[in-house]
Design a protein around this motif. Sequence first.
Motif, PDB file in Angstrom:
ATOM      1  N   ASP A 344       0.901  -1.359  -0.065  1.00 37.82           N
ATOM      2  CA  ASP A 344      -0.170   0.146  -0.003  1.00 37.82           C
ATOM      3  C   ASP A 344       0.878   1.442   0.135  1.00 37.82           C
ATOM      4  OD1 ASP A 344      -2.622   1.305   0.448  1.00 37.82           O
ATOM      5  OD2 ASP A 344      -1.943   1.969   2.347  1.00 37.82           O
ATOM      6  N   LYS A 345       1.848   1.117   0.829  1.00 39.10           N
ATOM      7  CA  LYS A 345       2.806   2.503   0.697  1.00 39.10           C
ATOM      8  C   LYS A 345       3.565   2.710  -0.766  1.00 39.10           C
ATOM      9  CE  LYS A 345       7.196   3.712   3.308  1.00 39.10           C
ATOM     10  NZ  LYS A 345       7.959   3.708   2.018  1.00 39.10           N
ATOM     11  N   ARG A 346       4.110   1.468  -1.232  1.00 42.54           N
ATOM     12  CA  ARG A 346       4.545   1.728  -2.583  1.00 42.54           C
ATOM     13  C   ARG A 346       3.415   2.024  -3.559  1.00 42.54           C
ATOM     14  NH1 ARG A 346       9.536  -2.181  -2.945  1.00 42.54           N
ATOM     15  NH2 ARG A 346      10.394  -2.137  -1.128  1.00 42.54           N
ATOM     16  N   TRP A 347       2.278   1.759  -3.393  1.00 42.88           N
ATOM     17  CA  TRP A 347       1.027   1.940  -4.272  1.00 42.88           C
ATOM     18  C   TRP A 347       1.060   3.375  -4.433  1.00 42.88           C
ATOM     19  CZ3 TRP A 347      -1.705  -1.060  -7.888  1.00 42.88           C
ATOM     20  CH2 TRP A 347      -2.888  -0.271  -8.541  1.00 42.88           C
ATOM     21  N   LYS A 348       0.858   4.096  -3.456  1.00 37.59           N
ATOM     22  CA  LYS A 348       0.626   5.479  -3.198  1.00 37.59           C
ATOM     23  C   LYS A 348       1.887   6.475  -4.091  1.00 37.59           C
ATOM     24  CE  LYS A 348      -1.898   5.469   1.054  1.00 37.59           C
ATOM     25  NZ  LYS A 348      -1.926   4.263   1.351  1.00 37.59           N
ATOM     26  N   GLU A 349       3.084   5.686  -4.075  1.00 34.74           N
ATOM     27  CA  GLU A 349       4.194   6.570  -4.605  1.00 34.74           C
ATOM     28  C   GLU A 349       4.635   6.183  -6.092  1.00 34.74           C
ATOM     29  OE1 GLU A 349       7.434   5.568  -1.981  1.00 34.74           O
ATOM     30  OE2 GLU A 349       6.468   6.263  -0.490  1.00 34.74           O
ATOM     31  N   ILE A 350       4.019   5.210  -6.441  1.00 36.92           N
ATOM     32  CA  ILE A 350       4.528   4.562  -7.898  1.00 36.92           C
ATOM     33  C   ILE A 350       3.929   5.385  -8.938  1.00 36.92           C
ATOM     34  CG2 ILE A 350       3.808   2.633  -9.526  1.00 36.92           C
ATOM     35  CD1 ILE A 350       4.098   0.404  -7.256  1.00 36.92           C
ATOM     36  N   ASP A 351       4.888   5.643  -9.894  1.00 43.83           N
ATOM     37  CA  ASP A 351       4.661   6.160 -11.269  1.00 43.83           C
ATOM     38  C   ASP A 351       5.473   5.833 -12.182  1.00 43.83           C
ATOM     39  OD1 ASP A 351       7.241   7.555 -10.935  1.00 43.83           O
ATOM     40  OD2 ASP A 351       6.121   9.528  -9.993  1.00 43.83           O
ATOM     41  N   SER A 352       5.520   6.135 -13.424  1.00 39.64           N
ATOM     42  CA  SER A 352       6.243   5.599 -14.596  1.00 39.64           C
ATOM     43  C   SER A 352       8.056   5.807 -14.202  1.00 39.64           C
ATOM     44  CB  SER A 352       5.929   6.395 -15.813  1.00 39.64           C
ATOM     45  OG  SER A 352       4.646   6.226 -16.342  1.00 39.64           O
ATOM     46  N   ALA A 353       8.226   7.031 -13.395  1.00 40.97           N
ATOM     47  CA  ALA A 353       9.496   7.065 -13.286  1.00 40.97           C
ATOM     48  C   ALA A 353      10.238   6.117 -12.397  1.00 40.97           C
ATOM     49  CB  ALA A 353       9.853   8.908 -12.763  1.00 40.97           C
ATOM     50  N   ASN A 354       9.649   5.666 -11.413  1.00 39.67           N
ATOM     51  CA  ASN A 354      10.290   4.999 -10.250  1.00 39.67           C
ATOM     52  C   ASN A 354       9.654   3.505 -10.284  1.00 39.67           C
ATOM     53  OD1 ASN A 354       7.636   5.051  -9.166  1.00 39.67           O
ATOM     54  ND2 ASN A 354       8.194   6.714  -7.660  1.00 39.67           N
ATOM     55  N   ILE A 355       9.093   3.253 -11.120  1.00 37.35           N
ATOM     56  CA  ILE A 355       8.519   1.800 -10.939  1.00 37.35           C
ATOM     57  C   ILE A 355       9.491   0.714 -10.968  1.00 37.35           C
ATOM     58  CG2 ILE A 355       8.017   1.521 -13.712  1.00 37.35           C
ATOM     59  CD1 ILE A 355       5.422  -0.244 -12.849  1.00 37.35           C
ATOM     60  N   GLU A 356      10.623   0.916 -11.610  1.00 36.93           N
ATOM     61  CA  GLU A 356      11.426  -0.071 -11.344  1.00 36.93           C
ATOM     62  C   GLU A 356      12.225  -0.309 -10.160  1.00 36.93           C
ATOM     63  OE1 GLU A 356      12.621  -2.005 -13.879  1.00 36.93           O
ATOM     64  OE2 GLU A 356      12.085  -1.147 -16.069  1.00 36.93           O
ATOM     65  N   GLN A 357      12.223   0.805  -9.403  1.00 33.73           N
ATOM     66  CA  GLN A 357      12.538   0.808  -7.962  1.00 33.73           C
ATOM     67  C   GLN A 357      11.676   0.251  -6.950  1.00 33.73           C
ATOM     68  OE1 GLN A 357      13.183   3.731  -9.809  1.00 33.73           O
ATOM     69  NE2 GLN A 357      14.744   2.603 -10.389  1.00 33.73           N
ATOM     70  N   LEU A 358      10.364   0.577  -7.171  1.00 39.39           N
ATOM     71  CA  LEU A 358       9.406   0.089  -6.088  1.00 39.39           C
ATOM     72  C   LEU A 358       8.631  -0.945  -6.463  1.00 39.39           C
ATOM     73  CD1 LEU A 358       7.724   3.822  -5.436  1.00 39.39           C
ATOM     74  CD2 LEU A 358       9.409   2.517  -4.266  1.00 39.39           C
ATOM     75  N   ALA A 359       8.826  -1.490  -7.491  1.00 37.27           N
ATOM     76  CA  ALA A 359       7.984  -2.708  -8.077  1.00 37.27           C
ATOM     77  C   ALA A 359       8.843  -3.666  -8.772  1.00 37.27           C
ATOM     78  CB  ALA A 359       6.576  -2.330  -8.975  1.00 37.27           C
ATOM     79  N   ASP A 360       8.464  -4.709  -8.898  1.00 36.17           N
ATOM     80  CA  ASP A 360       9.033  -5.928  -9.752  1.00 36.17           C
ATOM     81  C   ASP A 360       8.690  -5.777 -11.137  1.00 36.17           C
ATOM     82  OD1 ASP A 360      10.894  -7.811 -10.628  1.00 36.17           O
ATOM     83  OD2 ASP A 360       9.585  -9.481  -9.634  1.00 36.17           O
ATOM     84  N   LEU A 361       8.748  -4.886 -11.891  1.00 43.80           N
ATOM     85  CA  LEU A 361       8.507  -4.772 -13.296  1.00 43.80           C
ATOM     86  C   LEU A 361       8.959  -6.135 -14.305  1.00 43.80           C
ATOM     87  CD1 LEU A 361       6.754  -3.551 -15.619  1.00 43.80           C
ATOM     88  CD2 LEU A 361       8.485  -1.801 -15.907  1.00 43.80           C
ATOM     89  N   GLU A 362      10.206  -6.061 -13.977  1.00 38.86           N
ATOM     90  CA  GLU A 362      11.014  -7.136 -14.969  1.00 38.86           C
ATOM     91  C   GLU A 362      10.548  -8.503 -14.613  1.00 38.86           C
ATOM     92  OE1 GLU A 362      12.986  -8.579 -17.901  1.00 38.86           O
ATOM     93  OE2 GLU A 362      12.757  -6.420 -17.483  1.00 38.86           O
TER      94      GLU A 362
END
Length: 396
Positions: A344-362
Amino acid sequence: MIIQPKTRGFICTTAHPEGCARQVEKQIEYVKAQKKISGPANVLVIGSSTGYGLASRIVAAVGAGANTVGVFFDKPAEGSRTASAGWYNTAGFEAQISESGVKSFNIVGDAFSNEIKTQTIDLIKSELGQVDLVVYSVASPRRTHPVTGETFTSVIKPIGASYSNKTLNFHTGEVSDVTIGPATEEEVKQTIAVMGGEDWKMWIDALREAGALADGATTVAYSYIGPEVTHAIYREGTIGKAKNDLERTALELNESLSAAGGRAFVSVNKALVTQSSSAIPVVPLYISALYRVMKDKDLHENCIEQMYRLFADRLYAEETAVDDKGLIRVDDWEMREDVQAEVDKRWKEIDSANIEQLADLEGYRSEFFQLFGFRADGVDYEADTDANVPMPNLRP
């Protein structure tokens, strides 16, 4: 032919036979490394070629030494078109267990139809006698009713009001806002007709009436609940209404089967990358964030780990633990308070610029392509590959 991934939205229109076989082999290797399960002897898996259905079949055959019948709706290669991933998965499964001594049979066709039900029951009676576990893992966008002939189409929509939130294009990594209009009453009804419990009950009733379901048999279907951020589009939306119907069906089946010592359950599983989940707005972004958090906490599971835990620690444990609604919860690690708080904390912050840092996109991308046999370890994707793979033990 050289087989490369070709994507259209949330699906891949090609599949790689060697890659699919390697992914199945990895799942089998995992189960072989675990303790044996004292479980079912003869298992029917309806929707057996991908995802949780495939993993259930592997756990039953490899973990419990069960004979299995798989029902699935997949297509072989034709001309320049590859077979579907489920076809290659099942062929890979057959190749791996051919020397194991367990019996395995495959039926390809529309699981919603009376014809496929009859063919399956005839096969069970002639080859196995009866089944003592029925896994229902069908995921389809439409269903033709076998009695009325009416065709229903499911939709993924909220109910009552439009819903807006973040969503993810996992191909590009772009995080954007999405608004989805509410479903009509007719769309809710049709989604329930496709994804609810009616067909599951039809299968169990048909098996019982034909004497193909053993006394004391267990049946299980799969569901998902998820966090509040996905509720409007999932649990409180059209799909949620269908899952509510599935859960009501489980209670009904459990009551009717209990007279012969049988049981019926719905297992609520973890959010994972599947063809179905990739199609639901908001969900890919949630899964990407969830993966990063659960991997950081060493809690991440894929389909095979989930299904092994379901069989070993729930269905065939000394006691099958359920929640206050009678549901088996193997989403328990996903829904842990510390996991959800961090997501939930990360969800509030995630955007296109930081998704690689906050989520496991790869990680999400890799698992998506692995569904179709791509990005598998040890496979040469530049090599000439024969797309025409025969299906062993195909009946009738």
